[in-house]
Design an enzyme around this catalytic site. Sequence first.
Site, short mmCIF file in Angstrom:
data_model
loop_
_atom_site.label_atom_id
_atom_site.label_comp_id
_atom_site.label_asym_id
_atom_site.label_seq_id
_atom_site.Cartn_x
_atom_site.Cartn_y
_atom_site.Cartn_z
N TYR A 30 0.84 -1.21 0.00
CA TYR A 30 0.00 0.00 0.00
C TYR A 30 0.88 1.26 0.00
O TYR A 30 0.64 2.19 -0.76
CB TYR A 30 -0.90 -0.04 1.24
CG TYR A 30 -1.91 1.08 1.33
CD1 TYR A 30 -2.95 1.19 0.42
CD2 TYR A 30 -1.85 2.01 2.37
CE1 TYR A 30 -3.89 2.21 0.52
CE2 TYR A 30 -2.78 3.03 2.49
CZ TYR A 30 -3.81 3.13 1.56
OH TYR A 30 -4.73 4.14 1.67
N1 LIG Z 1 -10.10 5.73 5.01
C1 LIG Z 1 -8.82 5.91 5.25
O1 LIG Z 1 -8.34 5.75 6.37
C2 LIG Z 1 -7.89 6.34 4.13
C3 LIG Z 1 -6.69 6.98 4.47
C4 LIG Z 1 -5.83 7.37 3.44
C5 LIG Z 1 -6.16 7.15 2.14
N2 LIG Z 1 -7.34 6.52 1.83
C6 LIG Z 1 -7.64 6.29 0.42
O2 LIG Z 1 -8.90 6.86 0.11
C7 LIG Z 1 -9.50 6.16 -0.98
C8 LIG Z 1 -10.95 5.83 -0.64
O3 LIG Z 1 -10.96 4.95 0.46
P1 LIG Z 1 -12.16 4.80 1.48
O4 LIG Z 1 -11.58 4.98 2.82
O5 LIG Z 1 -13.31 5.61 1.06
O6 LIG Z 1 -12.45 3.24 1.32
P2 LIG Z 1 -13.77 2.42 1.01
O7 LIG Z 1 -13.37 0.99 1.12
O8 LIG Z 1 -14.91 2.92 1.83
O9 LIG Z 1 -14.08 2.80 -0.52
C9 LIG Z 1 -13.26 2.38 -1.57
C10 LIG Z 1 -14.14 2.06 -2.77
O10 LIG Z 1 -13.28 1.65 -3.85
C11 LIG Z 1 -13.92 0.58 -4.52
N3 LIG Z 1 -12.95 -0.22 -5.27
C12 LIG Z 1 -12.05 -1.11 -4.78
N4 LIG Z 1 -11.39 -1.69 -5.79
C13 LIG Z 1 -11.88 -1.16 -6.94
C14 LIG Z 1 -11.59 -1.37 -8.30
N5 LIG Z 1 -10.68 -2.27 -8.70
N6 LIG Z 1 -12.27 -0.66 -9.23
C15 LIG Z 1 -13.23 0.22 -8.84
N7 LIG Z 1 -13.55 0.45 -7.55
C16 LIG Z 1 -12.87 -0.23 -6.61
C17 LIG Z 1 -14.58 -0.22 -3.40
O11 LIG Z 1 -15.59 -1.09 -3.89
C18 LIG Z 1 -15.11 0.89 -2.52
O12 LIG Z 1 -16.41 1.26 -2.85
C19 LIG Z 1 -8.62 4.95 -1.23
O13 LIG Z 1 -7.76 5.21 -2.33
C20 LIG Z 1 -7.80 4.83 0.04
O14 LIG Z 1 -6.57 4.19 -0.17
C21 LIG Z 1 -8.22 6.13 2.80
#
Ligand SMILES: NC(=O)c1ccc[n+]([C@@H]2O[C@H](COP(=O)([O-])OP(=O)(O)OC[C@H]3O[C@@H](n4cnc5c(N)ncnc54)[C@H](O)[C@@H]3O)[C@@H](O)[C@H]2O)c1
Length: 248
Positions: free
Chosen positions: A155
Amino acid sequence: MHQFDLKNKTAVITGGAQGFGLDIAKKFLSSGSKVFIWDIDEKELLKATKEVNNSNLNYNVVDVSNFEQVQKTVNDIILKNKIDILINNAGITGPTAELWNYNIKEWNSIININLHGTFYCCKSIVPHMIKNNYGRIVNIASVAGKDGNANASAYSSAKAGVIGLTKSLGKELAKYNIAVNAITPAGAKTKILDQMSKEHVQWMLSKVPRGRFLEINELSSMVCWLSSEENSFSTAAVFDISGGRSTY
Ligand SMILES: NC(=O)c1ccc[n+]([C@@H]2O[C@H](COP(=O)([O-])OP(=O)(O)OC[C@H]3O[C@@H](n4cnc5c(N)ncnc54)[C@H](O)[C@@H]3O)[C@@H](O)[C@H]2O)c1
């Protein structure tokens, strides 16, 4: 809520069925934008569309790690729309493990979705933005991509790659009215946290000087400004939203 003018704009938000992506979609809609949420999870897409209930919200079932699917969806959308805004938000963290114990299939899928997915979406959409001489791209990276989290090497590597991609592409597009920026959030309470061990999530939280999780709406507020015409100068940059964790 402060609103940005996104009237007559069309946005694609990957991973838009829940979490950060869905909240960004809601803010964009209330700022006047037409929105396409892309996600691999059709059930969540249907749930989100029903909940939001707004005729400006459209959805596509797309796996961002599949270039043909991405390109076909873009071709369908641009038959009737221009794409002004792209939010590369789809992502997974994968499991918590040391690098030498990391499963190769898991490693590849983390890189494919977070990094290659961002590349595929930019590769397919940027030529249309160049033609229109307008675009705002926001890539959701992570504090892990800056600091490197132990037990999350895949990641951290993928998100560091997203930061590098942002800096390169931003410079390539700087002569157009197209901005490309990345955001590096700390942990927020979305479903993604379920992919990691509870201990790892607690460790993440312990690193944040603010002493709490990031709120989802704090993230989407930053995305709104970066996606608006008001962001007319910043590009190829990384915007921190880590509650004081990152020191650069
Ligand atoms: N929540 C956190 O703590 C956090 C912190 C830093 C960065 N992020 C980043 O923020 C972004 C959103 O994350 P989130 O927290 O909302 O997570 P989440 O799991 O709630 O949402 C992520 C979404 O991406 C979709 N997804 C996964 N693989 C996919 C693919 N191959 N094609 C299309 N869609 C796909 C999932 O189905 C899901 O709906 C991500 O890139 C994550 O790495 C999140």
